[in-house]
Write a protein that holds these residues in place. Structure first.
Motif, PDB file in Angstrom:
ATOM      1  N   TYR A  16      88.829 121.785  33.782  1.00 17.29           N
ATOM      2  CA  TYR A  16      87.765 120.782  33.887  1.00 17.29           C
ATOM      3  C   TYR A  16      86.692 121.173  34.907  1.00 17.29           C
ATOM      4  N   GLU A  17      86.885 122.278  35.582  1.00 13.36           N
ATOM      5  CA  GLU A  17      85.874 122.751  36.513  1.00 13.36           C
ATOM      6  C   GLU A  17      84.552 122.966  35.770  1.00 13.36           C
ATOM      7  N   GLY A  18      83.508 122.282  36.214  1.00 10.46           N
ATOM      8  CA  GLY A  18      82.198 122.400  35.578  1.00 10.46           C
ATOM      9  C   GLY A  18      82.000 121.526  34.362  1.00 10.46           C
ATOM     10  N   ARG A  19      83.034 120.754  33.962  1.00 15.86           N
ATOM     11  CA  ARG A  19      82.911 119.851  32.812  1.00 15.86           C
ATOM     12  C   ARG A  19      82.706 118.424  33.312  1.00 15.86           C
ATOM     13  N   PHE A  20      81.701 117.760  32.778  1.00  8.38           N
ATOM     14  CA  PHE A  20      81.419 116.396  33.207  1.00  8.38           C
ATOM     15  C   PHE A  20      80.970 115.560  32.012  1.00  8.38           C
ATOM     16  N   GLY A  21      81.049 114.250  32.169  1.00  6.55           N
ATOM     17  CA  GLY A  21      80.613 113.335  31.130  1.00  6.55           C
ATOM     18  C   GLY A  21      81.755 112.502  30.594  1.00  6.55           C
ATOM     19  N   PRO A  22      81.456 111.488  29.752  1.00  5.22           N
ATOM     20  CA  PRO A  22      82.483 110.595  29.206  1.00  5.22           C
ATOM     21  C   PRO A  22      83.594 111.316  28.441  1.00  5.22           C
ATOM     22  N   LYS A  23      83.256 112.398  27.743  1.00  8.09           N
ATOM     23  CA  LYS A  23      84.280 113.119  26.991  1.00  8.09           C
ATOM     24  C   LYS A  23      85.288 113.760  27.931  1.00  8.09           C
ATOM     25  N   ALA A  24      84.825 114.354  29.020  1.00  7.55           N
ATOM     26  CA  ALA A  24      85.736 114.951  29.998  1.00  7.55           C
ATOM     27  C   ALA A  24      86.615 113.884  30.630  1.00  7.55           C
ATOM     28  N   VAL A  25      86.033 112.729  30.927  1.00  8.71           N
ATOM     29  CA  VAL A  25      86.804 111.618  31.504  1.00  8.71           C
ATOM     30  C   VAL A  25      87.924 111.201  30.557  1.00  8.71           C
ATOM     31  N   ALA A  26      87.599 111.015  29.285  1.00  8.33           N
ATOM     32  CA  ALA A  26      88.588 110.549  28.308  1.00  8.33           C
ATOM     33  C   ALA A  26      89.712 111.570  28.126  1.00  8.33           C
ATOM     34  N   GLU A  27      89.354 112.857  28.056  1.00  9.00           N
ATOM     35  CA  GLU A  27      90.367 113.890  27.860  1.00  9.00           C
ATOM     36  C   GLU A  27      91.279 114.003  29.076  1.00  9.00           C
ATOM     37  N   ALA A  28      90.707 113.966  30.273  1.00 13.09           N
ATOM     38  CA  ALA A  28      91.518 114.053  31.484  1.00 13.09           C
ATOM     39  C   ALA A  28      92.434 112.840  31.611  1.00 13.09           C
ATOM     40  N   SER A  29      91.940 111.677  31.226  1.00 13.50           N
ATOM     41  CA  SER A  29      92.753 110.462  31.282  1.00 13.50           C
ATOM     42  C   SER A  29      93.950 110.573  30.344  1.00 13.50           C
ATOM     43  N   ARG A  30      93.727 111.046  29.135  1.00 18.12           N
ATOM     44  CA  ARG A  30      94.831 111.200  28.177  1.00 18.12           C
ATOM     45  C   ARG A  30      95.844 112.230  28.680  1.00 18.12           C
ATOM     46  N   GLN A  31      95.355 113.330  29.246  1.00 20.96           N
ATOM     47  CA  GLN A  31      96.245 114.386  29.725  1.00 20.96           C
ATOM     48  C   GLN A  31      97.102 113.892  30.897  1.00 20.96           C
ATOM     49  N   LEU A  32      96.489 113.157  31.807  1.00 20.97           N
ATOM     50  CA  LEU A  32      97.235 112.646  32.953  1.00 20.97           C
ATOM     51  C   LEU A  32      98.253 111.602  32.511  1.00 20.97           C
ATOM     52  N   LEU A  33      97.871 110.742  31.585  1.00 15.29           N
ATOM     53  CA  LEU A  33      98.795 109.726  31.090  1.00 15.29           C
ATOM     54  C   LEU A  33      99.989 110.366  30.391  1.00 15.29           C
ATOM     55  N   ALA A  34      99.759 111.468  29.692  1.00 13.20           N
ATOM     56  CA  ALA A  34     100.855 112.164  29.005  1.00 13.20           C
ATOM     57  C   ALA A  34     101.887 112.669  30.016  1.00 13.20           C
ATOM     58  N   VAL A  35     101.408 113.146  31.177  1.00 11.32           N
ATOM     59  CA  VAL A  35     102.332 113.586  32.229  1.00 11.32           C
ATOM     60  C   VAL A  35     103.174 112.411  32.705  1.00 11.32           C
ATOM     61  N   PHE A  36     102.548 111.260  32.896  1.00  5.91           N
ATOM     62  CA  PHE A  36     103.250 110.093  33.412  1.00  5.91           C
ATOM     63  C   PHE A  36     104.252 109.519  32.415  1.00  5.91           C
ATOM     64  N   LYS A  37     104.015 109.731  31.130  1.00  2.00           N
ATOM     65  CA  LYS A  37     104.932 109.204  30.122  1.00  2.00           C
ATOM     66  C   LYS A  37     106.224 110.009  30.055  1.00  2.00           C
TER      67      LYS A  37
END
Length: 388
Positions: free
Chosen positions: A144-165
């Protein structure tokens, strides 16, 4: 008790130090083996290093024990809030290995309770490591270095939630659910712009959040002559600001006025120095105004009751981010699918402050109690006590 040289001072305990507190086999193996991190952006285990294992009952001293189950829990660390302050105690159940948190309510011990945090120490460390990796854009989040915007937010959120599940049976504790929803929000805007502002907001971010036609853009004729900061003028012309945001209402009925012009018919108001260079953008609640320094572009809070100016945002780009963040917070809080409750509002508010301070550190440099956005979030948290 000992520490290792593998990374920042990992904390481990001996078998003797675990007796008679910890009987859960896998928890004993973890504390004598991998141990707990000595450095984390979410937690501190410094008290465990200094004091060793102790129960809630030991920590509360002369205070009446609110519940035998709670008082038998082991205090192993603290949950870190804004500014590195311990906001809750992290507890270990020595018989089951489960991790929870509690707040120390000095005047209301009967209301103290436990909030689930993780099924085991191994999962607690795994979840904290993933969250720290997101904050630093390293490890599994290095892409995600250098990636910004709503799409990056949504993808990072899904990836982090997958770790927590993983390891929770899909039942993610509220704290981690909020972390997955809120921590990635800092990725929505890139740092710096060629135009000289602190953030590079995506072109249609505010329009998408507040709705087309609800973001006002200005023309040069709307600006007072003392608004000479060109990056600010360009932002207000091209990006604009929401007319009605949470806690803020933009002045759109008349051309923007300086504080001197706005209060011209009320000489009883004591104005600050350089009032002719401070341009009023609109209302904050409780007789506060949002103003911009026309020369520097700094965004300030003018408190009429106190006749005082306080720093608010670095510039209009971080103001735009803040208004977007406040709107996102309301949407997250009100969406029933997120499963958040009044009991988790303090954790939600603390995470919002951390995201805001990461993107715009104005609040961390402002005198305590004088940063409008931070104090509002703290008010949302309800002023509960901190760690044991």
């Amino acid at each position: 008790m000992s520490t290792t040289d593998a990374g920042p001072a990992t904390i481990t305990l001996t078998e003797a130090e675990l007796d008679p507190y910890v009987t859960h086999a896998s928890t004993r193996r973890w504390l004598t083996g991998p141990g707990l991190p000595g450095d984390s952006g979410l937690f501190t285990f410094a008290e465990l290093r200094r004091e060793g294992l102790r129960t809630v009952g030991d920590s509360t001293g002369d205070m009446d024990c609110p519940a035998p189950d709670l008082c038998a829990q082991l205090v192993i660390g603290g949950l870190l809030g804004p500014g590195g302050r311990e906001t809750e105690s992290v507890l270990l159940d020595g018989a089951t290995g489960e991790i929870s948190t509690t707040r120390y309510l000095h005047d209301r011990p009967g209301l103290m309770g436990r909030r689930p945090l993780a099924p085991s120490l191994e999962r607690l460390v795994r979840f904290a490591t993933a969250t720290d990796e997101l904050a630093a854009l390293r490890g599994r989040f290095a892409s995600y270095e250098g990636r910004f915007g709503p799409k990056a937010v949504a993808e990072a959120s899904r990836q982090l939630l997958a770790v927590f599940k993983e390891g929770t049976g899909g039942e993610v504790p509220p704290f981690w659910k909020m972390a997955a929803l809120i921590r990635p929000l800092s990725l929505v805007a890139g740092p710096g712009t060629p135009a000289g502002l602190a953030l590079d907001l995506p072109a249609r971010l505010l329009d998408q959040e507040f709705g087309r036609g609800k973001v006002a853009r200005f023309e040069d004729v709307d600006f007072p002559a003392t608004l000479t900061h060109e990056p600010t003028r360009r932002f207000l012309r091209e990006t604009g600001l929401p007319e009605d945001a949470f806690l803020f209402h933009l002045d759109t009925d008349v051309p923007l006025a300086t504080l001197a012009e706005y209060y011209a018919e009320d000489p009883s108001v004591e104005l600050p120095d350089r009032a002719t260079h401070l341009i009023r953008l609109g209302d904050l609640v409780e007789d506060n105004s949002l103003v911009i320094d026309g020369e520097t572009g700094a965004v300030l809070n003018w408190s009429e009751p106190e006749a005082a100016l306080y720093p608010l945002n670095t510039d209009v780009s971080t103001l735009g981010f803040t208004l977007w963040l406040l709107h996102r917070e309301r949407a997250i809080d009100e969406d029933p699918s997120n499963g958040l409750t009044a009991e988790t509002r303090d954790q939600l508010a603390a995470m919002m402050i951390q995201v805001l301070s990461t993107v715009d550190p104005t609040g961390t440099r402002t005198q305590p109690g004088r940063h409008y956005w931070t104090e509002w979030f703290r008010g949302e948290a309800g002023g509960a006590s901190g760690a044991l």
